[in-house]
Design a protein around this motif. Structure first.
Motif, PDB file in Angstrom:
ATOM      1  N   ARG A 148      28.467  88.625  66.584  1.00  0.00           N
ATOM      2  CA  ARG A 148      27.187  88.149  67.088  1.00  0.00           C
ATOM      3  C   ARG A 148      26.841  86.794  66.470  1.00  0.00           C
ATOM      4  O   ARG A 148      27.329  86.441  65.389  1.00  0.00           O
ATOM      5  CB  ARG A 148      26.086  89.169  66.776  1.00  0.00           C
ATOM      6  N   PHE A 149      25.982  86.053  67.139  1.00  0.00           N
ATOM      7  CA  PHE A 149      25.599  84.724  66.658  1.00  0.00           C
ATOM      8  C   PHE A 149      24.926  84.815  65.292  1.00  0.00           C
ATOM      9  O   PHE A 149      25.183  83.992  64.402  1.00  0.00           O
ATOM     10  CB  PHE A 149      24.671  84.045  67.668  1.00  0.00           C
ATOM     11  N   SER A 150      24.070  85.805  65.117  1.00  0.00           N
ATOM     12  CA  SER A 150      23.400  85.963  63.830  1.00  0.00           C
ATOM     13  C   SER A 150      24.390  86.237  62.718  1.00  0.00           C
ATOM     14  O   SER A 150      24.201  85.798  61.578  1.00  0.00           O
ATOM     15  CB  SER A 150      22.360  87.087  63.909  1.00  0.00           C
ATOM     16  N   ARG A 151      25.471  86.953  63.037  1.00  0.00           N
ATOM     17  CA  ARG A 151      26.509  87.210  62.030  1.00  0.00           C
ATOM     18  C   ARG A 151      27.231  85.917  61.654  1.00  0.00           C
ATOM     19  O   ARG A 151      27.579  85.717  60.488  1.00  0.00           O
ATOM     20  CB  ARG A 151      27.501  88.236  62.583  1.00  0.00           C
ATOM     21  N   VAL A 152      27.441  85.042  62.616  1.00  0.00           N
ATOM     22  CA  VAL A 152      28.087  83.756  62.326  1.00  0.00           C
ATOM     23  C   VAL A 152      27.180  82.900  61.455  1.00  0.00           C
ATOM     24  O   VAL A 152      27.645  82.232  60.517  1.00  0.00           O
ATOM     25  CB  VAL A 152      28.437  83.032  63.643  1.00  0.00           C
ATOM     26  N   VAL A 153      25.881  82.910  61.744  1.00  0.00           N
ATOM     27  CA  VAL A 153      24.933  82.157  60.916  1.00  0.00           C
ATOM     28  C   VAL A 153      24.924  82.706  59.491  1.00  0.00           C
ATOM     29  O   VAL A 153      24.883  81.945  58.511  1.00  0.00           O
ATOM     30  CB  VAL A 153      23.528  82.217  61.546  1.00  0.00           C
ATOM     31  N   GLN A 154      24.973  84.016  59.363  1.00  0.00           N
ATOM     32  CA  GLN A 154      25.023  84.622  58.031  1.00  0.00           C
ATOM     33  C   GLN A 154      26.298  84.208  57.304  1.00  0.00           C
ATOM     34  O   GLN A 154      26.265  83.907  56.101  1.00  0.00           O
ATOM     35  CB  GLN A 154      24.944  86.143  58.158  1.00  0.00           C
ATOM     36  N   GLU A 155      27.414  84.191  58.009  1.00  0.00           N
ATOM     37  CA  GLU A 155      28.682  83.780  57.397  1.00  0.00           C
ATOM     38  C   GLU A 155      28.638  82.318  56.978  1.00  0.00           C
ATOM     39  O   GLU A 155      29.218  81.943  55.955  1.00  0.00           O
ATOM     40  CB  GLU A 155      29.828  84.019  58.381  1.00  0.00           C
ATOM     41  N   PHE A 156      27.958  81.491  57.771  1.00  0.00           N
ATOM     42  CA  PHE A 156      27.809  80.079  57.398  1.00  0.00           C
ATOM     43  C   PHE A 156      27.113  79.952  56.043  1.00  0.00           C
ATOM     44  O   PHE A 156      27.532  79.158  55.184  1.00  0.00           O
ATOM     45  CB  PHE A 156      27.006  79.341  58.468  1.00  0.00           C
ATOM     46  N   GLY A 157      26.049  80.744  55.827  1.00  0.00           N
ATOM     47  CA  GLY A 157      25.373  80.709  54.542  1.00  0.00           C
ATOM     48  C   GLY A 157      26.265  81.159  53.398  1.00  0.00           C
ATOM     49  O   GLY A 157      26.261  80.558  52.317  1.00  0.00           O
ATOM     50  N   LEU A 158      27.055  82.208  53.637  1.00  0.00           N
ATOM     51  CA  LEU A 158      27.972  82.682  52.595  1.00  0.00           C
ATOM     52  C   LEU A 158      29.047  81.640  52.279  1.00  0.00           C
ATOM     53  O   LEU A 158      29.376  81.414  51.110  1.00  0.00           O
ATOM     54  CB  LEU A 158      28.617  83.998  53.045  1.00  0.00           C
ATOM     55  N   MET A 159      29.615  81.010  53.314  1.00  0.00           N
ATOM     56  CA  MET A 159      30.661  80.010  53.102  1.00  0.00           C
ATOM     57  C   MET A 159      30.093  78.776  52.413  1.00  0.00           C
ATOM     58  O   MET A 159      30.786  78.129  51.626  1.00  0.00           O
ATOM     59  CB  MET A 159      31.302  79.624  54.434  1.00  0.00           C
ATOM     60  N   TRP A 160      28.856  78.458  52.709  1.00  0.00           N
ATOM     61  CA  TRP A 160      28.242  77.298  52.065  1.00  0.00           C
ATOM     62  C   TRP A 160      28.095  77.530  50.560  1.00  0.00           C
ATOM     63  O   TRP A 160      28.271  76.621  49.750  1.00  0.00           O
ATOM     64  CB  TRP A 160      26.877  77.045  52.701  1.00  0.00           C
ATOM     65  N   GLU A 161      27.810  78.765  50.180  1.00  0.00           N
ATOM     66  CA  GLU A 161      27.594  79.070  48.762  1.00  0.00           C
ATOM     67  C   GLU A 161      28.901  79.361  48.034  1.00  0.00           C
ATOM     68  O   GLU A 161      29.067  78.957  46.876  1.00  0.00           O
ATOM     69  CB  GLU A 161      26.660  80.274  48.634  1.00  0.00           C
ATOM     70  N   ASN A 162      29.828  80.066  48.695  1.00  0.00           N
ATOM     71  CA  ASN A 162      30.988  80.603  47.979  1.00  0.00           C
ATOM     72  C   ASN A 162      32.301  79.870  48.258  1.00  0.00           C
ATOM     73  O   ASN A 162      33.194  79.890  47.408  1.00  0.00           O
ATOM     74  CB  ASN A 162      31.169  82.089  48.324  1.00  0.00           C
TER      75      ASN A 162
END
Length: 281
Positions: free
Chosen positions: A61-75
């Motif tokens: 889902r799009f919201s899952r991709v946005v959540q992954e973007f936040g995780l990748m930005w941090e980690n």
């Protein structure tokens, strides 16, 4: 009492001009239409996979991709990898465009040189660029140079072809006119041939700006431990489809920025050209 001629002409001019239209109506309608398409696309992306019972590893889902973007930005140091890819795109685009410009001008001014070199340039263009990436990695190692070289190869041809065609189609009357003023060969090129080739040059640069992103990504996919291409391979290896979507989105943004930069430069350099006007009934 007679009516002044100016008053008689004013209504006629107003009728000829037609009803006044707000200046920004067309732009606002276009922007609203584009925004509506975007909203519909994101809504279908968000709720479509669930309605179709599609597994998340196939289409998250799009919201899952946005959540992954936040995780990748941090980690995952997404900003660092994006900066490396953007730098490679910039260097490969600039060097490839300069090489294409120089070769295009030389071949355009010298038909003999074109006859000699064109078979080899054509062979270089026909050869798949993906095949060169492993070779460059073997020569130069897991550095940024193989990615830049692949970008140069991809950028070179569209710029060269556009410049070559433009130089060959310069108005001969303008060239003869400048020559009658005792202009040197360099002055003919600087005053007539090169300015005439600028529109075609920027057309090639528009194409090349998007191809540079493809070239760098191919190089990073084949052999790289840094950059967005590396994140693509890493996300694929982990079965993390959301991370792959995030990386594709960032690559798209880099391509859009590169294309917009070329368009901006084109408007600044070619501001003297008349703009095409369209009328609607």
């Amino acid at each position: 009492m007679s009516v002044p001629a100016s008053n008689e002409r004013a209504p006629a001019a107003a009728r000829a001009a037609g009803p006044s239209r707000p200046f920004f109506t067309g732009k606002v309608a276009t922007a609203a239409g584009s925004l509506l398409v975007l909203v519909a696309f994101l809504a279908a992306w968000e709720w479509g996979p669930g309605l179709l019972n599609m597994p998340e590893f196939i289409l998250p889902r799009f919201s899952r991709v946005v959540q992954e973007f936040g995780l990748m930005w941090e980690n995952s140091e997404l900003l660092m990898h994006s900066g490396i890819t953007a730098f490679e795109v910039f260097v490969g685009f600039v060097l490839g465009a300069l090489l294409g410009l120089v070769v295009g001008v030389v071949l355009g001014l010298s038909p003999t040189t074109e006859s000699i070199l064109s078979p080899y340039i054509l062979a270089l263009q026909i050869a798949p660029k993906v095949a060169f990436a492993p070779l460059f990695v073997m020569w130069l190692g897991y550095t940024i140079y193989p990615k830049i070289l692949v970008a140069i190869l991809i950028v070179f041809f569209p710029v060269m072809i556009n410049v070559l065609s433009a130089v060959r189609t310069v108005d001969p009357d303008m060239v003869n006119l400048v020559r009658t003023l005792n202009a040197s060969r360099w002055q003919v090129f600087r005053l007539v041939e090169f300015p005439s080739a600028l529109p075609a040059l920027f057309s090639g640069l528009r194409i090349a700006s998007t191809l540079a992103v493809i070239g760098v990504t191919v190089g990073e996919l084949v052999g790289g431990n840094l950059g967005l291409g590396y994140l693509l391979v890493d996300g694929e290896g982990q079965g993390n489809t959301s991370a792959v979507f995030v990386t594709i989105a960032v690559l798209t943004v880099i391509g859009i920025i590169a294309y917009a930069a070329v368009v901006w430069a084109e408007k600044k350099v070619l501001h003297y050209l008349p703009r095409a006007t369209t009328t609607t009934v």
